[in-house]
Scaffold this active site. Structure first.
Site, PDB file in Angstrom:
ATOM      1  N   HIS A   1      -3.753 -13.434  -0.349  1.00  0.00           N
ATOM      2  CA  HIS A   1      -2.347 -13.276   0.038  1.00  0.00           C
ATOM      3  C   HIS A   1      -1.985 -14.341   1.066  1.00  0.00           C
ATOM      4  CE1 HIS A   1      -1.812  -9.343  -1.840  1.00  0.00           C
ATOM      5  NE2 HIS A   1      -2.887  -8.898  -1.229  1.00  0.00           N
TER       6      HIS A   1
ATOM      7  N   HIS B   1       0.845  -1.199   0.000  1.00  0.00           N
ATOM      8  CA  HIS B   1       0.000   0.000   0.000  1.00  0.00           C
ATOM      9  C   HIS B   1       0.883   1.253   0.000  1.00  0.00           C
ATOM     10  CE1 HIS B   1      -3.833  -2.128   1.693  1.00  0.00           C
ATOM     11  NE2 HIS B   1      -3.712  -2.281   0.400  1.00  0.00           N
TER      12      HIS B   1
ATOM     13  N   ASP C   1      -3.187  -5.315  -6.808  1.00  0.00           N
ATOM     14  CA  ASP C   1      -2.353  -6.469  -6.457  1.00  0.00           C
ATOM     15  C   ASP C   1      -3.020  -7.788  -6.824  1.00  0.00           C
ATOM     16  OD1 ASP C   1      -4.054  -5.453  -4.380  1.00  0.00           O
ATOM     17  OD2 ASP C   1      -3.236  -6.923  -3.016  1.00  0.00           O
TER      18      ASP C   1
ATOM     19  N   HIS D   1     -11.886  -9.329  -6.357  1.00  0.00           N
ATOM     20  CA  HIS D   1     -11.538  -8.011  -5.812  1.00  0.00           C
ATOM     21  C   HIS D   1     -10.747  -7.275  -6.889  1.00  0.00           C
ATOM     22  CE1 HIS D   1     -10.146  -4.941  -3.135  1.00  0.00           C
ATOM     23  NE2 HIS D   1      -9.057  -5.548  -2.697  1.00  0.00           N
TER      24      HIS D   1
ATOM     25  N   TYR E   1      -2.552  -8.253   9.768  1.00  0.00           N
ATOM     26  CA  TYR E   1      -3.317  -7.968   8.557  1.00  0.00           C
ATOM     27  C   TYR E   1      -4.721  -7.494   8.914  1.00  0.00           C
ATOM     28  CZ  TYR E   1      -4.734  -8.740   3.668  1.00  0.00           C
ATOM     29  OH  TYR E   1      -5.165  -8.577   2.378  1.00  0.00           O
TER      30      TYR E   1
ATOM     31  N   ASP F   1      -9.138 -11.022   0.126  1.00  0.00           N
ATOM     32  CA  ASP F   1      -8.273 -10.477   1.177  1.00  0.00           C
ATOM     33  C   ASP F   1      -8.631 -10.970   2.579  1.00  0.00           C
ATOM     34  OD1 ASP F   1      -6.339  -9.050  -0.187  1.00  0.00           O
ATOM     35  OD2 ASP F   1      -7.589  -7.292  -0.409  1.00  0.00           O
TER      36      ASP F   1
ATOM     37  N   GLU G   1      -8.625  -4.622  -6.615  1.00  0.00           N
ATOM     38  CA  GLU G   1      -7.381  -3.927  -6.256  1.00  0.00           C
ATOM     39  C   GLU G   1      -6.216  -4.448  -7.098  1.00  0.00           C
ATOM     40  OE1 GLU G   1      -5.302  -2.291  -2.132  1.00  0.00           O
ATOM     41  OE2 GLU G   1      -6.713  -3.965  -2.049  1.00  0.00           O
TER      42      GLU G   1
ATOM     43  N   HIS H   1     -11.974  -6.172   2.029  1.00  0.00           N
ATOM     44  CA  HIS H   1     -11.935  -4.884   2.696  1.00  0.00           C
ATOM     45  C   HIS H   1     -12.342  -3.723   1.792  1.00  0.00           C
ATOM     46  CE1 HIS H   1      -7.868  -3.285   1.189  1.00  0.00           C
ATOM     47  NE2 HIS H   1      -7.997  -4.444   0.591  1.00  0.00           N
TER      48      HIS H   1
END
Length: 396
Positions: free
Chosen positions: A225, A23, A83, A79, A192, A164, A81, A145
């Protein structure tokens, strides 16, 4: 690198051994991380998520070793995002018409990220996709999230692909929860949760309760992850439920920054007084300028109470203290008690300013704090011990 999870599912992600910040510069990843992508081969072939954009070429080359890309029937984006979705542009250039199953919000965000109108198939909780012997069931997981997040459940194999949720930044070639250091794994999962999910505790609680109410048999949890939960995977779901209930242990964390060690001496002496009252309580003293900020807020997450101290500088507080206070405020911790302390030379605003920030953060400030001028002598240190004793009485 790829490996078979079972005869149906293969991990085709990327292990990032060198990652130390995530991030941007906001999250420390002492153990590296992984970007988990999963290939499901049934009568239909499904790819769940991709990897961070920086590893696109490597990901595509690795995926082509496992399957002819044109034989991928469906892509699932749990998701948006970067990554997790970063390799999508190149993948979709190669297989442009492949349907992407995702939530309505995820489709909107993928369009905002990549400015492409791919073949999106929007799904909601309870929708399913037949892929042969097994099927996929989709479960929206808003704010776990991001607002676009969802889980994908593979029937037959009883695998939950959780994005996540339940993840950690933890690189290991062993890949499974029953093979890695369990204490280190749980700490990384807590870190996390603290840094990513704490602001959404009520939503996490509601979603976990909903997930448990579905009564799905779960043999494995494959997050976006880190390590795959294989040994009693439902335990981490129950742990998330506990963490979502304004979690705390019998711990007090004292966080400080100091210019000439006066505030450090105050921190240590307050701890002495506190220990007299709370003999069995874990007390941790952490320098905000020397200790990792994400690890500090993880200790705050565990604590029933915190004390924050800073010298006064330029009618304010030291920058590392200000940063930790900002993080605490943003994470929205609840049901924790707090107080301020600090040394000063002539103006002495730090304790008042810290107290104000602790109040804004929603913590229960139990007193007006303590400040000592210049270098505290024996009388000043006695006052600090008394302050520690008094604080201990108020947090019992």
């Amino acid at each position: 690198m790829s490996f078979k999870i079972n005869n149906t599912v293969t991990w085709v992600g990327k292990m990032d051994w060198e990652l130390r910040k995530f991030h941007g510069e906001e999250y420390s990843t002492h153990r590296g991380s992984s970007y988990n992508s999963y290939l499901i081969k049934d009568e239909k072939t499904v790819l769940i998520d991709t990897v961070w954009q920086a590893f696109t070429k490597e990901f595509i080359a690795n995926l082509e070793k496992e399957i002819d890309l044109k034989k991928i029937d469906f892509i699932v984006a749990n998701h948006s995002e970067i990554d997790h979705s970063g390799a999508l542009p190149e993948l979709m250039r190669l297989i442009p018409n492949t349907p992407i199953y995702c939530t309505k919000t995820c489709a909107k965000l993928l369009k905002a990220h990549y400015h492409q109108d791919w073949n999106f198939v929007e799904v909601k909780t309870g929708d399913t996709l037949e892929i042969g012997k097994n099927k996929l069931m989709f479960i929206e997981a808003k704010m776990l999230h991001w607002p676009d997040s969802m889980f994908t459940y593979l029937t037959g194999e009883n695998i939950l692909f959780s994005s996540d949720a339940f993840g950690q930044h933890f690189a290991s070639e062993l890949m499974y929860s029953d093979k890695v250091d369990s204490e280190g794994l749980l700490y990384e999962a807590m870190k996390y949760y603290t840094n990513i999910l704490t602001p959404f505790n009520p939503l996490v609680k509601k979603k976990i309760e909903e997930l448990l109410s579905l009564g799905l048999p779960i043999n494995m949890i494959c997050p976006g992850h880190g390590i795959i939960w294989r040994d009693n995977p439902s335990e981490i779901i129950k742990t998330y439920l506990e963490w979502s209930k304004n979690y705390k242990e019998d711990q007090v964390t004292i966080i400080y920054d100091t210019m000439w060690n006066s505030t450090r001496r105050m921190a240590e002496t307050i701890a002495e007084g506190l220990k007299e009252i709370e003999a069995n309580t874990t007390i941790k003293i952490l320098s905000s300028s020397k200790y990792d900020k994400n690890d500090i807020v993880t200790e705050v997450f565990k604590s029933k109470a915190i004390l924050i101290g800073s010298s006064t500088i330029n009618k304010g507080i030291l920058s590392s203290t200000a940063a930790i206070l900002e993080m605490i405020k943003g994470l929205g911790f609840k049901e924790k008690k707090a107080a301020a302390f600090g040394s000063y030379g002539w103006s002495g605003e730090s304790v008042r300013l810290i107290t104000e920030e602790l109040t804004k953060a929603g913590l229960e400030v139990v007193n007006e704090g303590i400040r000592e001028e210049w270098i505290p002598g024996e009388a000043g240190l006695d006052r600090c011990r008394d302050f520690g004793r008094n604080f201990g009485e108020k947090i019992k």
